[in-house]
Design a protein around this motif. Structure first.
Motif, PDB file in Angstrom:
ATOM      1  N   PHE A 184      -4.041  -6.275  -7.441  1.00 23.09           N
ATOM      2  CA  PHE A 184      -5.477  -6.796  -7.516  1.00 23.09           C
ATOM      3  C   PHE A 184      -6.594  -5.642  -7.100  1.00 23.09           C
ATOM      4  O   PHE A 184      -6.165  -4.481  -6.752  1.00 23.09           O
ATOM      5  CB  PHE A 184      -5.576  -7.836  -6.234  1.00 23.09           C
ATOM      6  N   GLN A 185      -7.872  -6.068  -7.554  1.00 20.15           N
ATOM      7  CA  GLN A 185      -9.049  -5.280  -7.417  1.00 20.15           C
ATOM      8  C   GLN A 185      -9.028  -4.803  -5.866  1.00 20.15           C
ATOM      9  O   GLN A 185      -9.126  -3.732  -5.490  1.00 20.15           O
ATOM     10  CB  GLN A 185     -10.043  -6.110  -7.749  1.00 20.15           C
ATOM     11  N   ASN A 186      -8.649  -5.901  -4.925  1.00 18.95           N
ATOM     12  CA  ASN A 186      -8.990  -5.665  -3.555  1.00 18.95           C
ATOM     13  C   ASN A 186      -7.597  -5.496  -2.820  1.00 18.95           C
ATOM     14  O   ASN A 186      -7.612  -5.918  -1.556  1.00 18.95           O
ATOM     15  CB  ASN A 186      -9.797  -6.842  -2.793  1.00 18.95           C
ATOM     16  N   ARG A 243       8.521   7.137  -5.546  1.00 14.42           N
ATOM     17  CA  ARG A 243       7.805   7.196  -6.473  1.00 14.42           C
ATOM     18  C   ARG A 243       6.243   7.240  -6.567  1.00 14.42           C
ATOM     19  O   ARG A 243       5.541   7.970  -7.484  1.00 14.42           O
ATOM     20  CB  ARG A 243       8.286   6.001  -7.275  1.00 14.42           C
ATOM     21  N   ILE A 244       5.681   6.422  -5.557  1.00 11.37           N
ATOM     22  CA  ILE A 244       4.385   6.366  -5.371  1.00 11.37           C
ATOM     23  C   ILE A 244       3.768   7.452  -4.522  1.00 11.37           C
ATOM     24  O   ILE A 244       2.706   7.306  -4.036  1.00 11.37           O
ATOM     25  CB  ILE A 244       3.944   5.041  -4.924  1.00 11.37           C
ATOM     26  N   SER A 245       4.495   8.454  -4.152  1.00 10.22           N
ATOM     27  CA  SER A 245       4.221   9.666  -3.214  1.00 10.22           C
ATOM     28  C   SER A 245       3.559   8.949  -1.905  1.00 10.22           C
ATOM     29  O   SER A 245       2.561   9.689  -1.290  1.00 10.22           O
ATOM     30  CB  SER A 245       3.273  10.597  -3.788  1.00 10.22           C
ATOM     31  N   VAL A 250       3.297   0.101   5.530  1.00  9.30           N
ATOM     32  CA  VAL A 250       3.310   0.405   4.160  1.00  9.30           C
ATOM     33  C   VAL A 250       4.385   0.006   3.525  1.00  9.30           C
ATOM     34  O   VAL A 250       4.793  -0.805   2.740  1.00  9.30           O
ATOM     35  CB  VAL A 250       2.915   1.924   4.070  1.00  9.30           C
ATOM     36  N   ALA A 251       5.706   0.277   4.432  1.00  9.70           N
ATOM     37  CA  ALA A 251       7.126   0.143   3.981  1.00  9.70           C
ATOM     38  C   ALA A 251       7.352  -1.590   3.843  1.00  9.70           C
ATOM     39  O   ALA A 251       7.975  -1.964   3.098  1.00  9.70           O
ATOM     40  CB  ALA A 251       8.000   0.654   4.910  1.00  9.70           C
ATOM     41  N   GLU A 252       6.575  -2.200   4.872  1.00 13.69           N
ATOM     42  CA  GLU A 252       6.982  -3.701   5.008  1.00 13.69           C
ATOM     43  C   GLU A 252       6.291  -4.378   3.759  1.00 13.69           C
ATOM     44  O   GLU A 252       6.605  -5.298   3.343  1.00 13.69           O
ATOM     45  CB  GLU A 252       6.279  -4.154   6.479  1.00 13.69           C
ATOM     46  N   ASN A 253       5.068  -4.022   3.610  1.00 18.10           N
ATOM     47  CA  ASN A 253       4.120  -4.557   2.521  1.00 18.10           C
ATOM     48  C   ASN A 253       4.849  -4.270   1.223  1.00 18.10           C
ATOM     49  O   ASN A 253       5.083  -5.310   0.472  1.00 18.10           O
ATOM     50  CB  ASN A 253       2.665  -3.791   2.515  1.00 18.10           C
ATOM     51  N   ILE A 254       5.510  -3.416   0.877  1.00 15.36           N
ATOM     52  CA  ILE A 254       6.310  -3.071  -0.094  1.00 15.36           C
ATOM     53  C   ILE A 254       7.484  -3.988  -0.351  1.00 15.36           C
ATOM     54  O   ILE A 254       7.925  -4.458  -1.309  1.00 15.36           O
ATOM     55  CB  ILE A 254       6.640  -1.482  -0.287  1.00 15.36           C
ATOM     56  N   GLN A 297      -4.142   1.017  -3.154  1.00 14.00           N
ATOM     57  CA  GLN A 297      -3.832   0.692  -4.290  1.00 14.00           C
ATOM     58  C   GLN A 297      -2.263   1.054  -4.700  1.00 14.00           C
ATOM     59  O   GLN A 297      -1.651   0.192  -5.618  1.00 14.00           O
ATOM     60  CB  GLN A 297      -4.697   0.884  -5.386  1.00 14.00           C
ATOM     61  N   ARG A 298      -1.959   2.382  -4.642  1.00 10.39           N
ATOM     62  CA  ARG A 298      -0.935   2.851  -4.837  1.00 10.39           C
ATOM     63  C   ARG A 298       0.253   1.973  -4.170  1.00 10.39           C
ATOM     64  O   ARG A 298       1.378   1.606  -4.944  1.00 10.39           O
ATOM     65  CB  ARG A 298      -0.641   4.138  -4.581  1.00 10.39           C
ATOM     66  N   VAL A 299       0.255   1.589  -2.810  1.00  9.10           N
ATOM     67  CA  VAL A 299       1.016   0.768  -2.320  1.00  9.10           C
ATOM     68  C   VAL A 299       0.912  -0.610  -2.757  1.00  9.10           C
ATOM     69  O   VAL A 299       2.260  -1.095  -3.013  1.00  9.10           O
ATOM     70  CB  VAL A 299       0.661   0.633  -0.640  1.00  9.10           C
ATOM     71  N   ALA A 300       0.095  -1.078  -3.340  1.00  5.72           N
ATOM     72  CA  ALA A 300       0.075  -2.268  -3.993  1.00  5.72           C
ATOM     73  C   ALA A 300       0.845  -2.413  -5.300  1.00  5.72           C
ATOM     74  O   ALA A 300       1.532  -3.189  -5.626  1.00  5.72           O
ATOM     75  CB  ALA A 300      -1.253  -2.893  -4.213  1.00  5.72           C
ATOM     76  N   VAL A 301       0.797  -1.131  -5.903  1.00  2.40           N
ATOM     77  CA  VAL A 301       1.467  -1.004  -7.148  1.00  2.40           C
ATOM     78  C   VAL A 301       2.997  -0.858  -6.809  1.00  2.40           C
ATOM     79  O   VAL A 301       3.853  -1.637  -7.570  1.00  2.40           O
ATOM     80  CB  VAL A 301       1.002   0.309  -7.959  1.00  2.40           C
TER      81      VAL A 301
END
Lengths: 229, 805
Positions: free
Chosen positions: A89-91, A128-130, A100-104, A148-152
């Motif tokens: 998403f944009q936002n 992969r997303i460094s 971060v880890a839990e979101n992924i 956004q990297r985390v979102a990807v």
């Protein structure tokens, strides 16, 4: 992979009918990278919602991987979404209270993947997303590009066949935007189908085909010519 | 599944510290009040349930039918216990006891002090009431004359040890041999005692005993055999009546019945004459009701805050749904969080209850000794855990359901999260809060007014500067004339008289034959009477309306009793010429009145009984034997000197008995302990209710301003001043307050009226008080809104343009 024929979507509010999508015809092949462009309110996001099985349509046909979406139950759609589709998403839409880890890991959680397996996959994705060094950070401790990297990362952890991106660089500066576009492009190179809504011609240049929408209708479709260097 | 959510729930709460703090403390206040109420109710509703076989133990109440009156007494005559046990095979054991109303001066080698709650009991006592003997033996404990059984704490206080059987403890008159030490009686015992003295053994035959049945003096208890219904005993009573009571009954044209009252019912149904003070169910329910309301207020606050927060979490819920969460998942997530908040609040509530009962004077204020002894109170542990989980689920349910309904499409929207959709339920909840607190405030105010009214009311006598000295032990009783004469000689004493009881605390009741106006026939009436000494009216400043007061000479005249009646008696008998009317009393076996008297004066009505009772007809008799409370009117200017002088005179006459006195004004106030405690309780609960409601209103104001941030920004940019914004927001909340008030006022009036019904003399419900409360509520509401809007307006002027994006 995606076949849409004469698809329409109508919003009704207080007796006023608005045709958000008007008899759209669109095909997206496996492994393709398609950009959808157009001015605000032309129906881009509505189309993306329908493609993501999040929204219903009123007329026409939508076949996703040889299945008539109209015939699918909510449960089946949820299952497809969980297993095969990733969203960006944009936002960013990261969950503030998760690291971060839990979101992924969240999509795997909803798929019922065991904790050990989740850990392992998250490690791979972080790599992969460094973002390995930021695994225990919370979203508000990260820059927009990092978020956004985390979102990807979250979108790709289930190895989805399709990634739907809604203006993924809209809230980023140009350097961060470039980074994200390269990630999406890299994913596409490895065979993931990507459909992206964008305002930016620069971003669209990463895709193979640009579909232009105006007032709910497709007004043009053209292939992007990549310079041979 | 639920457990896996716990760490995330903890994290979420930790990350939103202010929100968690407000919620946990708000809920904790509600839970703490509930726990205190539960402890209070537990103590009240388990009165006398600690006795082994309590379901087989009954107190025998006596019902006298004399003339047109039916009088029910909690006590019976001396002979009832042994005669009932002889007559009924169904009665396993019977016993009786007598409370010594005054404190007794006990002396051991190491301590001399006054002790209250001493009873005299017969040797059967421990056969009915099983008590755990720490020393001594229940079989022999009260069988010897002048023996005493002490409670554990009494023994430790006086001897520092329990190994004291065979030792002696003395009063100013007698020495008592210690026959045993028993465990302390739980305080929730209707017939509470700290020591039992054996009853003097006077051998009497059954005809002697049967004569005593027409008196009331002892509390008689029976333990029925297994499987025997109390109604069976009552139904079979006719045979008992015929055998033991018939002759005298015919003579006085009276009838007598017994009523067996289960011991566990004594506390709440102690409205008989000659009963011990008990609890009042209406108060208990009132307290429980207010406790419940406060809990509801706290839950509403939590719902409001959780809803406000959940609106900020719409996108999170939508995103989770995009990623594959279903509604159940979201609901569980919210519920686990709210139950966690509630459990944390419970921990804090335990601490609050501990502070209230151990550090703050809560117990002394309500006259209980509540304590949160969780390890010994499994019921309370289950209750509090159950309550906390229930509160958690109830308060989380509404936000949980709401968030679960969020569409995954909301993840795509750029909405800031706050929507007006959930606004109405919040307004309803806050209106409810406002109405509860306004109702509680108004009711509490009138309760306070009533207590003030009672304190300051004209009692018909003057209690100021009246000092009471009770004569209890035989040595002082023998010298009562000398003592009163000595007091009268004091320069600081204006007047001295005797009364059978503390004036204003109650009267006695008996059967009289009263002469009627213009008729030769006498009418039999059960009437209140009070034995007093000469100078009683003067000492108490009770106006004499007609005739004359008692004088010393009246005491010498043994032929005819001199009587004074009150105005209510004159009205009741419709006497035109009250002076000289004859009144007879004291009936013998043949029903002949033994004492004949004549009215010599009429006095003004005064509150001889409590203010709960109406002014009733009253006969004052002149009697030296039963009137043992010396009333002294002392010099207003020299109270301390007067007290010193009285004490000196007392000590010179009865040096072995320490001087004890009290002020009548204070004694009267103690009669309203229950009401005073109630108003204190109400005061505490009112403060809690107001705090919780203000929190709720702050929440609503912040929510409303939050919803309209964008609008406020636009108006700000267009040049609206701060007050314009305050008024804008307040207008929206005004009707929430008004609706709350509209519900509250009638509710408060009804509640107040109902409470005031407990009193014979009542304060008025003035509309001005209600109007004032409403105005203050509006001012507080406006203040909160103003504070909030100013903050928002100030913040907006910095971020206005950002908000407009």
């Amino acid at each position: 992979m995606i076949r849409i024929h004469n698809l329409s979507k109508v919003y009704r509010a207080q007796g006023v009918e608005t045709r958000a999508l008007n008899e759209i015809n669109l095909r997206v092949h496996k492994g393709e990278f398609v950009s959808i462009m157009g001015p605000s309110g032309c129906g881009k996001t509505t189309l993306l919602n329908i493609l993501g099985l999040l929204d219903d349509y009123d007329e026409g046909l939508f076949v996703y991987r040889d299945q008539d979406v109209h015939q699918l139950s909510e449960k089946q759609k949820l299952q497809i979404r969980k297993e095969q589709i990733g969203f960006v998403f944009q936002n960013f839409n990261l969950i503030d209270d998760l690291t971060v880890a839990e979101n992924i890991a969240l999509p795997l959680h909803y798929l019922g993947v065991s904790s050990a397996e989740r850990q392992e996959k998250v490690m791979q994705i972080l790599d992969r997303i460094s973002m390995g060094h930021r695994r225990d950070f919370f979203p508000n401790q990260l820059s927009g590009g990092q978020q956004q990297r985390v979102a990807v990362g979250r979108a790709i952890i289930t190895d989805p066949a399709l990634i739907l991106a809604d203006e993924p660089t809209g809230n980023l500066d140009s350097a961060q935007g470039k980074e994200i576009m390269e990630m999406l492009s890299g994913l596409n190179d490895k065979g993931t189908t990507v459909v992206m809504v964008t305002h930016s011609s620069h971003d669209a240049s990463y895709s193979q085909r640009i579909v232009r929408l105006l007032d709910g209708s497709i007004v043009s479709e053209k292939k992007v010519l990549h310079a041979p260097f | 599944m639920l457990l896996s959510k716990l760490p995330y729930a903890f994290r979420s709460l930790y990350r939103h510290k202010l929100y968690t703090l407000l919620n946990v403390s708000g809920l904790a206040i509600g839970l703490a009040v509930s726990l205190l109420v539960a402890l209070y109710l537990q103590a009240e509703f388990t009165y006398d349930k600690h006795w082994e076989d309590h379901d087989r133990i009954y107190r025998v109440n006596a019902e006298f039918h004399l003339g047109n009156n039916v009088d029910v007494y909690g006590g019976t005559g001396y002979g009832a216990a042994s005669l009932l046990q002889d007559y009924y095979a169904e009665i396993e054991q019977a016993t009786h006891l007598l409370h010594i109303e005054n404190s007794i001066y006990f002396k051991s080698d190491s301590l001399r002090d006054y002790v209250e709650d001493v009873v005299i009991a017969d040797s059967n006592f421990f056969k009915v009431f099983r008590l755990n003997f720490l020393q001594g033996n229940s079989n022999q404990a009260l069988s010897e004359p002048r023996s005493i059984v002490l409670s554990e704490s009494f023994a430790l206080q006086y001897f520092g040890s329990l190994d004291i059987v065979g030792k002696y403890i003395s009063t100013s008159n007698f020495e008592y041999k210690i026959a045993g030490v028993v465990e302390d009686l739980p305080e929730n015992s209707h017939h509470y005692f700290k020591a039992l003295i054996s009853e003097p053994h006077i051998p009497r035959d059954s005809s002697d005993l049967s004569l005593t049945l027409w008196q009331v003096g002892f509390y008689t208890f029976v333990k029925l055999k297994e499987g025997v219904e109390e109604s069976f005993i009552e139904a079979k009573f006719d045979g008992f009546f015929d055998r033991y009571m018939e002759p005298l009954a015919d003579a006085v044209q009276g009838r007598y019945y017994i009523d067996l009252q289960p011991i566990s019912k004594l506390h709440f149904y102690s409205n008989k004459s000659y009963d011990r003070p008990g609890g009042r169910l209406v108060y208990v329910y009132g307290f429980a009701g207010i406790g419940l309301l406060i809990l509801i207020l706290a839950i509403i606050n939590y719902i409001n805050m959780a809803t406000a927060r959940s609106l900020r979490r719409i996108r999170e819920a939508a995103m989770r749904k995009v990623l594959g969460a279903d509604g159940l998942e979201i609901r569980l997530m919210i519920l686990v969080e709210s139950v966690l908040v509630s459990l944390l609040a419970l921990l804090l509530a335990f601490a609050m209850v501990e502070v209230a009962t151990q550090i703050l004077p809560f117990n002394s204020a309500i006259g209980k000794s509540l304590s949160l002894n969780l390890s010994a109170n499994p019921f309370l542990v289950l209750f509090s855990l159950g309550l906390a989980i229930l509160v958690g689920v109830l308060s989380g349910l509404y936000p949980a359901i709401n968030l679960a309904k969020v569409s995954p499409l909301d993840a795509f929207s750029n909405k800031k999260g706050l929507q007006r959709g959930d606004y109405l339920p919040r307004k309803v909840l806050v209106a409810f809060q406002v109405s509860v607190s306004v109702a509680v405030v108004i009711t509490a105010f009138f309760m306070y007014r009533q207590m003030e009214f009672i304190k300051n009311r004209n009692l018909g006598f003057n209690a100021d500067q009246v000092v009471l000295v009770s004569i209890q032990d035989t040595s002082s009783i023998q010298k009562i004339d000398q003592i009163t004469r000595a007091f009268r000689r004091s320069a600081y004493v204006e007047s001295v008289s005797l009364g059978a009881s503390v004036t204003g605390s109650g009267t006695y009741r008996s059967l009289f034959e009263v002469e009627q106006e213009g008729l030769s026939e006498y009418r039999r009436e059960s009437l209140n009477y009070l034995a007093v000494g000469p100078d009683y009216l003067k000492t108490m400043e009770i106006p004499l309306l007609l005739g004359r007061a008692f004088d010393e000479q009246d005491l010498e005249d043994s032929l005819e009793e001199r009587l004074i009646v009150n105005q209510a008696m004159v009205d009741f008998m419709q006497w035109k010429n009250p002076l000289g009317k004859r009144i007879r009393r004291g009936f013998d076996e043949e029903g002949q009145a033994q004492i004949s008297g004549r009215v010599i004066g009429v006095c003004g009505n005064f509150n001889a009984q409590s203010l709960h009772a109406q002014m009733a007809p009253l006969v004052l008799t002149l009697n030296r034997e039963t009137a043992r409370v010396i009333h002294l009117k002392i010099d207003r200017q020299q109270v301390y000197v007067a007290l010193d002088d009285i004490e000196r005179r007392w000590t010179s006459l009865v040096p072995q008995v320490p001087f004890q006195f009290s002020f009548l004004r204070k004694d009267l106030l103690e009669m309203y302990q229950e009401e005073l405690r109630q108003s204190k309780l109400i005061l505490y609960l009112t403060i809690v209710a107001i705090i919780i409601s203000i929190l709720g209103f702050v929440g609503l104001a912040s929510f409303t301003t939050g919803l309209r941030t964008r609008e406020i920004a636009i108006r700000n940019v267009l040049g609206a001043g701060s007050w314009d914004l305050v008024n804008l927001i307040f207008k929206e909340l005004l009707w929430v307050i008004l609706i709350g008030v509209l519900i509250a006022v009638p509710l408060a009036v009804v509640l107040t009226r109902w409470w005031l019904l407990n009193f014979a003399f009542r304060t008025n419900i003035e509309p001005s008080v209600i109007v004032l409360t409403v105005i203050i509520t509006l001012i507080i509401g406006y203040g909160i809104v103003a504070l909030h809007s100013f903050t928002v307006a100030r913040r907006n002027s910095i971020h206005s343009l950002e908000n407009l994006r």
